[in-house]
Enzyme design. Structure first.
Site, PDB file in Angstrom:
ATOM      1  N   GLY A  21       0.780  -1.243   0.000  1.00  0.00           N
ATOM      2  CA  GLY A  21       0.000   0.000   0.000  1.00  0.00           C
ATOM      3  C   GLY A  21       0.804   1.281   0.000  1.00  0.00           C
TER       4      GLY A  21
ATOM      5  CD  GLU B 166       0.890   0.675   6.629  1.00  0.00           C
ATOM      6  OE1 GLU B 166       1.239   0.625   5.442  1.00  0.00           O
ATOM      7  OE2 GLU B 166       0.452  -0.309   7.258  1.00  0.00           O
ATOM      8  CG  ASP B 167      -1.430   1.734   3.164  1.00  0.00           C
ATOM      9  OD1 ASP B 167      -1.291   1.480   4.380  1.00  0.00           O
ATOM     10  OD2 ASP B 167      -1.963   0.930   2.376  1.00  0.00           O
TER      11      ASP B 167
ATOM     12  CG  ASP C  56      -8.747   1.237   9.483  1.00  0.00           C
ATOM     13  OD1 ASP C  56      -9.501   2.114   9.917  1.00  0.00           O
ATOM     14  OD2 ASP C  56      -9.166   0.169   8.994  1.00  0.00           O
TER      15      ASP C  56
ATOM     16  CE  LYS D 114     -10.260   4.338   6.636  1.00  0.00           C
ATOM     17  NZ  LYS D 114     -10.864   3.011   6.339  1.00  0.00           N
TER      18      LYS D 114
ATOM     19  CG  PHE E 225     -12.558   0.699   2.156  1.00  0.00           C
ATOM     20  CD1 PHE E 225     -11.897   0.016   3.169  1.00  0.00           C
ATOM     21  CD2 PHE E 225     -12.150   0.503   0.841  1.00  0.00           C
ATOM     22  CE1 PHE E 225     -10.860  -0.865   2.873  1.00  0.00           C
ATOM     23  CE2 PHE E 225     -11.111  -0.373   0.543  1.00  0.00           C
ATOM     24  CZ  PHE E 225     -10.472  -1.058   1.560  1.00  0.00           C
ATOM     25  CB  VAL E 226      -9.914   6.005   0.933  1.00  0.00           C
ATOM     26  CG1 VAL E 226     -10.867   6.992   1.584  1.00  0.00           C
ATOM     27  CG2 VAL E 226      -8.798   5.609   1.899  1.00  0.00           C
TER      28      VAL E 226
ATOM     29  NE  ARG F 198      -2.157  -2.989  -4.165  1.00  0.00           N
ATOM     30  CZ  ARG F 198      -2.269  -3.130  -2.845  1.00  0.00           C
ATOM     31  NH1 ARG F 198      -2.167  -2.075  -2.068  1.00  0.00           N
ATOM     32  NH2 ARG F 198      -2.510  -4.301  -2.303  1.00  0.00           N
TER      33      ARG F 198
HETATM   34  P1  IMP Z   1      -5.042  -1.461  10.518  1.00  0.00           P
HETATM   35  O1  IMP Z   1      -4.234  -2.653  10.882  1.00  0.00           O
HETATM   36  O2  IMP Z   1      -6.503  -1.666  10.794  1.00  0.00           O
HETATM   37  O3  IMP Z   1      -4.542  -0.156  11.086  1.00  0.00           O
HETATM   38  O4  IMP Z   1      -5.047  -1.377   8.960  1.00  0.00           O
HETATM   39  C1  IMP Z   1      -3.986  -0.970   8.242  1.00  0.00           C
HETATM   40  C2  IMP Z   1      -4.036  -1.550   6.852  1.00  0.00           C
HETATM   41  O5  IMP Z   1      -5.373  -1.800   6.418  1.00  0.00           O
HETATM   42  C3  IMP Z   1      -3.494  -0.547   5.880  1.00  0.00           C
HETATM   43  O6  IMP Z   1      -2.113  -0.727   5.722  1.00  0.00           O
HETATM   44  C4  IMP Z   1      -4.263  -0.825   4.623  1.00  0.00           C
HETATM   45  O7  IMP Z   1      -3.608  -1.794   3.864  1.00  0.00           O
HETATM   46  C5  IMP Z   1      -5.579  -1.383   5.095  1.00  0.00           C
HETATM   47  N1  IMP Z   1      -6.658  -0.353   5.095  1.00  0.00           N
HETATM   48  C6  IMP Z   1      -7.255   0.217   6.143  1.00  0.00           C
HETATM   49  N2  IMP Z   1      -8.186   1.102   5.777  1.00  0.00           N
HETATM   50  C7  IMP Z   1      -8.166   1.097   4.422  1.00  0.00           C
HETATM   51  C8  IMP Z   1      -8.914   1.829   3.426  1.00  0.00           C
HETATM   52  O8  IMP Z   1      -9.761   2.676   3.675  1.00  0.00           O
HETATM   53  N3  IMP Z   1      -8.592   1.520   2.134  1.00  0.00           N
HETATM   54  C9  IMP Z   1      -7.640   0.617   1.782  1.00  0.00           C
HETATM   55  N4  IMP Z   1      -6.940  -0.084   2.667  1.00  0.00           N
HETATM   56  C10 IMP Z   1      -7.204   0.151   3.982  1.00  0.00           C
HETATM   57 MG    MG Z   2      -1.162  -1.641   3.965  1.00  0.00          MG
END
Ligand code: IMP
Ligand code: MG
Length: 183
Positions: free
Chosen positions: A47, A102-103, A106, A134, A155-156, A168
């Protein structure tokens, strides 16, 4: 936006122009904070590949690169809560200043896990630079040291971020129409 995209993208949340401006600001801040140091820029694939490439080219610093592939999602729009390391670092980070790129931050599961395993390898320092944040969905107390944009709980896709590996390559951040993942 291309016509075919209008069915899947509800709105453009962040334009190409806004992205460029913000990435330059982040690079400037990081360059000032790490002045005189050498930094390992750690790209979390897939990402963050686009963000990483744009960011590092604007850094006024000596830096090296490394890459990890982690997966927490599978092909759905909600996290599985499981983090898998599909590719680890290619070298030691002991006594190295590391910035994780990181992208999106969340729930915080992915970065919380990464931070824990990387800290155990004794870096000189470890910071997190995320393109998007987020905060509404956070399930731990993780915060980013550098963050591009804080966004609402939507969700983006685009600028490296996918849904089921697609979109992507979009140059902007778009909100994915729920009709795409509620199918
Ligand atoms: P976390 O572990 O929940 O913080 O999620 C992190 C990972 O979830 C990111 O590195 C993304 O790959 C994916 N992710 C979370 N939200 C989104 C979104 O809105 N769009 C696309 N990928 C997401
Ligand atoms: Mg990711």
């Amino acid at each position: 936006m291309k016509n075919e995209l209008k069915n899947i993208i509800d709105e453009v949340l962040i334009t190409e122009e806004d992205i460029k401006k913000r990435v330059s600001e982040l690079a400037k801040t990081i360059s000032e904070d790490y002045k005189g140091k050498k930094v390992l820029m750690l790209c979390i694939l897939k990402g963050s590949v686009i963000f990483f490439s744009d960011l590092v080219r604007e850094l006024d610093l000596d830096c090296t690169f490394d890459f990890m592939v982690v997966s927490s999602y599978g092909n759905s729009a909600t996290t599985s809560g499981q983090v898998m390391i599909l590719k680890d670092l290619s070298g030691s980070i002991e006594d190295v200043d590391v910035i994780i790129v990181e992208d999106i931050l969340d729930t915080g599961t992915t970065l919380g896990y990464l931070k824990k395993i990387l800290m155990a390898r004794k870096p000189a320092s470890l910071k997190i630079c995320t393109f998007l944040d987020k905060p509404d969905r956070r399930t731990n107390d993780l915060t980013a040291d550098y963050s591009g944009f804080v966004i609402p709980d939507k969700f983006v896709v685009g600028y490296g971020m996918d849904f089921a590996e697609l979109y992507r390559n979009l140059p902007f951040i778009g909100v994915l129409s729920p009709s795409v993942y509620e199918k």
